[in-house]
Motif scaffolding. Structure first.
Motif, PDB file in Angstrom:
ATOM      1  N   ALA A 245     -18.901 -13.611  20.019  1.00 57.08           N
ATOM      2  CA  ALA A 245     -20.126 -13.663  20.809  1.00 57.08           C
ATOM      3  C   ALA A 245     -20.038 -14.603  22.000  1.00 57.08           C
ATOM      4  N   VAL A 246     -18.868 -15.187  22.241  1.00 62.00           N
ATOM      5  CA  VAL A 246     -18.718 -16.144  23.340  1.00 62.00           C
ATOM      6  C   VAL A 246     -18.558 -15.374  24.656  1.00 62.00           C
ATOM      7  N   PRO A 247     -19.335 -15.728  25.688  1.00 63.56           N
ATOM      8  CA  PRO A 247     -19.294 -14.974  26.958  1.00 63.56           C
ATOM      9  C   PRO A 247     -18.143 -15.410  27.874  1.00 63.56           C
ATOM     10  N   PHE A 248     -16.920 -15.009  27.508  1.00 68.33           N
ATOM     11  CA  PHE A 248     -15.799 -15.332  28.383  1.00 68.33           C
ATOM     12  C   PHE A 248     -15.901 -14.580  29.712  1.00 68.33           C
ATOM     13  N   THR A 249     -16.427 -13.359  29.659  1.00 68.42           N
ATOM     14  CA  THR A 249     -16.600 -12.570  30.884  1.00 68.42           C
ATOM     15  C   THR A 249     -17.948 -12.895  31.504  1.00 68.42           C
TER      16      THR A 249
END
Length: 638
Positions: A245-249
């Protein structure tokens, strides 16, 4: 394993604010390859000291939580990394809530003052990817992670002996110098050059956490800016956490503080004053009366003058050192309830909860502009729009990027955005090509940066070169001005441009990354449209396109103080010097009129465009006596 809490995006913000006519980058040149076996042994020892190569290889993801202190604020931060190239950080520090991320291909960050999502391009994107490579310690992987690792030197200071490795990412030219302790094998500090400045990160408090030995404290700063040190202290680490769920993009780019269109949506036409070859807009702060603001594409953030802020009850917080065109100054921060600009028809825009820098700008700039200003409108506001500056009509049009459609005949030129200042490629004398910032905050034709000028020997080619004085956020600075044969931007070309070569060693005009700044003496030749979102600029020739640059026909720079006008600079051999005018003289009359009856533009029209041979009487006060002088105008730069 070092803490991944250095917050690369925050460091980028620090550098951007501290370099007000734009952020720029340089490199520590990689040295000739040293002993490759020794470099490999140093890396192997580091891995052993931090828990072993096997433990490092097993670390697929890493989560770090901790506190951060910088600029007089305290806050907290969180970071996530995932091998081989993904990273995400978020931070709350005083009034700032910011984040940044990257997936190895696309990098992004939130703008510190507006909260908008900014996708990084050009050199900024390359730097972010390389920074992620370092944060993930890819240089510890087999084959140095595709990068280059060589021994740069052996050093000793009061803290011990060190082996310094120059580590360069794959395909990169930017080597970081990393100091490894000969006693422990751990990294003590990292040096990364950015233009003429070098960021130094110190790693402290190494102890076990989550299966490896890690640095729990990092200190990041610039050697000549001690007030800007950033300290992070980790309070927990976790490895191989779920990062689905981590927003790398990049998330939705529509975020940020509220923008409200006034009158009508999507476009606002604003009249501006064009004084002293600068663009001046009227803007209202927190619903107050319209005040004079300089419109400046070279400013990283919107600035409020500190005296204006105090007089209007604007509360400031924090502190940082900042550098401008020629030198350094200081800044604090404030959050405005609103900033609004609108035209006579009521159409305009309003930004709410805008975070601004607060600096003492009037003590220097008022002398050059003959009056005080409330502040400067910079990138954080300008970049939200497609902006058209119509110098002939004296109007500035703000367009919504979502609905803007260019209706002119010219083809767009590619616009780079390294840091926050737009730039285009230009050529001097048909041979000296480089990226030049488009600086609406400059009254010059071209301000060539010192390094580019030296590399291309431009000062030696200037015709009728003369030393001049300019002003930046940190104070006055000297340059050399003369003419070159021609200049070209895309398909547009003209002869005999006036070119200034900066003689500064710090600040934006000492940047090694850009060739120089293009100012309003060039931009006023066009109707200029800047599209930040799509990285393009349109230049439509206007009625001054073919005009030849003019230079002062007197050779005196008159500065304004509330109680007098003073000769700040007198060029040797100029009409002013031959008339007997001296620096420091208080001018009490010009052409039979008191200085208070003149506008700066009226003086410029006479001093720059008056006919050769015109006699201009000037009265000055010197040593308590009135002295009558006469300047005879003449062309000084043919």
């Amino acid at each position: 394993m070092r803490s991944k809490s250095r917050c690369r995006w925050w460091w980028g913000w620090m550098v951007a604010v501290a370099s007000f006519v734009a952020a720029a980058g340089g490199a520590i040149a990689a040295p000739a390859a040293g002993d490759a076996d020794e470099a490999a042994r140093v890396v192997a020892r580091y891995l052993a000291a931090t828990g072993g190569a096997e433990a490092a290889a097993a670390e697929r993801t890493l989560y770090t939580r901790g506190t951060i202190e910088a600029f007089g604020f305290k806050g907290h931060m969180e970071t996530w990394t995932e091998q081989p190239s993904r990273h995400y950080s978020r931070i709350e520090l005083g009034p700032f809530k910011l984040s940044e991320g990257g997936d190895g291909v696309t990098s992004w960050r939130t703008d510190p003052t507006t909260g908008r999502i900014v996708r990084l391009t050009d050199r900024d994107s390359v730097e972010a990817i390389e920074s992620g490579w370092f944060a993930l310690e890819r240089w510890t992987m087999p084959g140095f992670g595709g990068g280059s690792v060589v021994v740069a030197s052996h050093e000793r200071d009061s803290t011990g002996a060190y082996t310094v490795l120059a580590i360069t990412p794959p395909g990169g030219t930017r080597a970081h110098r990393m100091w490894f302790s000969d006693a422990t094998g751990l990294v003590a500090r990292e040096e990364a050059a950015r233009d003429q400045q070098t960021a130094v990160t110190r790693f402290e408090d190494w102890r076990p956490a989550a299966g490896r030995v890690r640095a729990w404290t990092t200190r990041v700063g610039l050697p000549n800016m001690p007030a800007n040190q950033m300290v992070t202290r980790a309070d927990s680490f976790a490895v191989n956490v779920d990062v689905a769920a981590v927003p790398f993009t990049p998330p939705d780019s529509s975020g940020g503080n509220a923008l409200r269109w006034l009158g009508r949506t999507g476009e606002a036409t604003l009249p501006f004053d064009y004084r002293a070859r600068h663009v001046w807009l009227k803007a209202s702060i927190d619903g107050g009366p319209p005040e004079d603001f300089l419109f400046d594409t070279g400013a990283s953030v919107t600035v409020i003058d500190s005296t204006f802020a105090a007089a209007h009850g604007i509360q400031t917080k924090g502190f940082m050192q900042a550098s401008g065109a020629g030198a350094a100054g200081s800044a604090s921060f404030a959050t405005l309830g609103s900033l609004a600009v609108k035209g006579p028809d009521g159409a305009g825009v309003e930004l709410r909860e805008l975070k601004v820098a607060v600096m003492s700008v009037n003590p220097m700039f008022a002398r050059f502009f003959w009056g005080d200003m409330a502040g400067i409108i910079g990138y954080d506001v300008i970049s939200r729009f497609v902006t058209t500056i119509d110098y002939d009509a004296r109007v500035l049009v703000l367009h919504d990027p979502k609905t803007f459609a260019y209706a002119g005949r010219e083809a767009p030129l590619p616009m780079k955005l390294n840091g926050v200042v737009p730039s285009v490629e230009a050529t001097l004398d048909g041979r000296d090509r480089g990226d030049f910032r488009l600086d609406v905050g400059s009254s010059s034709t071209v301000d060539v940066h010192g390094p580019f000028g030296r590399d291309h020997r431009i000062e030696k080619r200037l015709r009728q070169a003369r030393e001049t004085t300019g002003a930046g956020f940190g104070g006055p600075f000297t340059s050399v001005l003369g003419r070159l044969r021609r200049m070209q931007i895309g398909p547009y070309e003209w002869k005999d441009p006036m070119v200034t070569v900066a003689r500064v060693t710090e600040g934006a005009l000492a940047s090694e990354e850009f060739a120089g700044n293009i100012g309003n003496r060039i931009l006023e030749r066009f109707r200029v449209t800047l599209d930040y979102e799509h990285r393009r600029v349109w230049l439509e020739p206007g009625r001054h396109y073919r005009d030849r640059d003019t230079f002062t026909r007197t050779g005196v720079l008159l500065g304004w103080w509330p109680d007098h006008v003073e000769a700040m600079s007198v060029l040797p051999g100029s009409p002013a010097a031959k008339a007997g005018l001296r620096e420091g003289d208080h001018v009490t009359a010009i052409d039979g009129r008191p200085p208070s009856s003149w506008t700066l533009d009226g003086l410029d029209a006479m001093f720059e465009a008056g006919p050769d041979g015109r006699r201009v009487p000037v009265t000055v006060s010197r040593d308590g006596k009135d002295v009558a002088l006469t300047m005879t105008l003449r062309e000084m730069l043919r």
